[in-house]
Design a protein around this motif. Sequence first.
Motif, PDB file in Angstrom:
ATOM      1  N   VAL A  82       1.110  -1.678   1.342  1.00 11.78           N
ATOM      2  CA  VAL A  82       0.916  -0.635   0.404  1.00 11.78           C
ATOM      3  C   VAL A  82      -0.685  -0.632   0.146  1.00 11.78           C
ATOM      4  O   VAL A  82      -1.306  -1.484  -0.506  1.00 11.78           O
TER       5      VAL A  82
ATOM      6  N   CYS B 199      -1.830   2.401  -2.240  1.00 12.48           N
ATOM      7  CA  CYS B 199      -1.967   2.953  -3.533  1.00 12.48           C
ATOM      8  C   CYS B 199      -0.769   3.068  -4.334  1.00 12.48           C
ATOM      9  O   CYS B 199       0.321   3.333  -3.621  1.00 12.48           O
ATOM     10  N   VAL B 200      -0.864   3.457  -5.566  1.00 11.03           N
ATOM     11  CA  VAL B 200       0.354   3.716  -6.340  1.00 11.03           C
ATOM     12  C   VAL B 200      -0.140   4.987  -7.377  1.00 11.03           C
ATOM     13  O   VAL B 200      -1.230   4.601  -8.025  1.00 11.03           O
TER      14      VAL B 200
ATOM     15  N   SER C 172       4.289   5.617  -4.189  1.00 16.21           N
ATOM     16  CA  SER C 172       3.398   4.574  -3.286  1.00 16.21           C
ATOM     17  C   SER C 172       3.220   5.129  -1.798  1.00 16.21           C
ATOM     18  O   SER C 172       3.939   5.890  -1.289  1.00 16.21           O
TER      19      SER C 172
ATOM     20  N   CYS D 191      -1.629   0.070 -10.961  1.00 15.26           N
ATOM     21  CA  CYS D 191      -1.099   1.189 -11.723  1.00 15.26           C
ATOM     22  C   CYS D 191      -0.438   1.046 -12.996  1.00 15.26           C
ATOM     23  O   CYS D 191       0.689   0.473 -12.993  1.00 15.26           O
TER      24      CYS D 191
ATOM     25  N   ALA E 147      -0.175  -3.414  -5.939  1.00 12.37           N
ATOM     26  CA  ALA E 147       0.100  -3.294  -4.499  1.00 12.37           C
ATOM     27  C   ALA E 147      -0.868  -4.317  -3.847  1.00 12.37           C
ATOM     28  O   ALA E 147      -1.859  -4.310  -4.596  1.00 12.37           O
TER      29      ALA E 147
ATOM     30  N   LEU F  58       5.967  -4.010  -3.767  1.00  7.96           N
ATOM     31  CA  LEU F  58       5.263  -3.790  -4.895  1.00  7.96           C
ATOM     32  C   LEU F  58       5.793  -5.041  -5.865  1.00  7.96           C
ATOM     33  O   LEU F  58       7.117  -5.298  -6.066  1.00  7.96           O
TER      34      LEU F  58
END
Length: 355
Positions: A13, A15-16, A27, A329, A342, A348
Amino acid sequence: MACRWSDGHSSPVLCVAAAGDEGLVVSGAEGGEVTLWSEEGAPLAQTTLEGGGDVTCAAFSPASPRKLFVSHGEAISILDPRALKRPTDVLRVGDDEINGLSVNESGSLLAAADDSGAVRILELASGKVVQSLRRHTNICSSVAFRPQRPQSLVSCGLDMQVMLWNLQKSRPVWVLNLQELTEEEEDQQQPAGQLFNPPLVHCVAVADCGNRFACAAEDGRVHLLRVGGSRFERLKALKAHSQGVSQVHFLNFLPHPDWLVSGGNDGKVLLWDISKVGSISEDKGKAKFPRKKAKNMHSPKKDEVSAKHGRDIQPTLSINHGEKVNWVCPARLKGEGRIIVADQSSSLSVYPLEL
């Protein structure tokens, strides 16, 4: 203890994003994967975007949480979380990979930072690029519109520069070179033979007031900046992490606006109360520098250096995540504050905010 959200991705992962009080969490991962999560951490919907480029950033429109922008490769897909399978539109911005996205408060403009060093401004009504802001000499890593100022934004890059832009001008209002500001401080402090990482800037965040910024840098510091009129100042440089800082975000759902979370390559996630730095209107006694020639500032004394490095401020909460952080995030889920992290895995980690 962290909750683990799994089964949403098959790749790491990257980005969130969370949509205010809507309870929406999205995500993005390598290979174009996008997943919508419930507040309890169950994957609700998944899609793989055409082209297969890594999903480098996701951003909800402040004006409409049902409008999601996702960058992958050189494209930006517009998605409706209620019907995630197929984009409502795909915007072709340029020939370089996009690293960061930001939507202004009115939802009329989208800014995209890319590998060429440009910040491209898209008018969302037409889907067209209306401006290309070019001043960074290396990769532009992050961009953020200023709240309450829909025509103003801040950008940062691997050229170690932070720039404030007014979209009515074709040049930055001011430019801050973090390397120039830190060279003299390092000369005052470093033991003989010790080397410091350069302050490549990976992420920039803007407080709700629109006047205060935080920058995550490769030198392990979180640089706190403020702007007023045509002058700027660096309030402090928090010695935050033992390795590069990859992420920094303000938490706008807590009782006061001075909470900040950072994440780094050292596997740490830190929560800061920066209210001790002083209020936006009442900070006094900080050195101010001309907007164009930061290198002409006076040489700091040792006590000034110590203050600017933020040694009197310690993190309120320190989380030893243990893995290099790709994204942090902050979010309000089921009425409670959470920090979503992440890393290099396909899952996550969600930590409670215990203040």
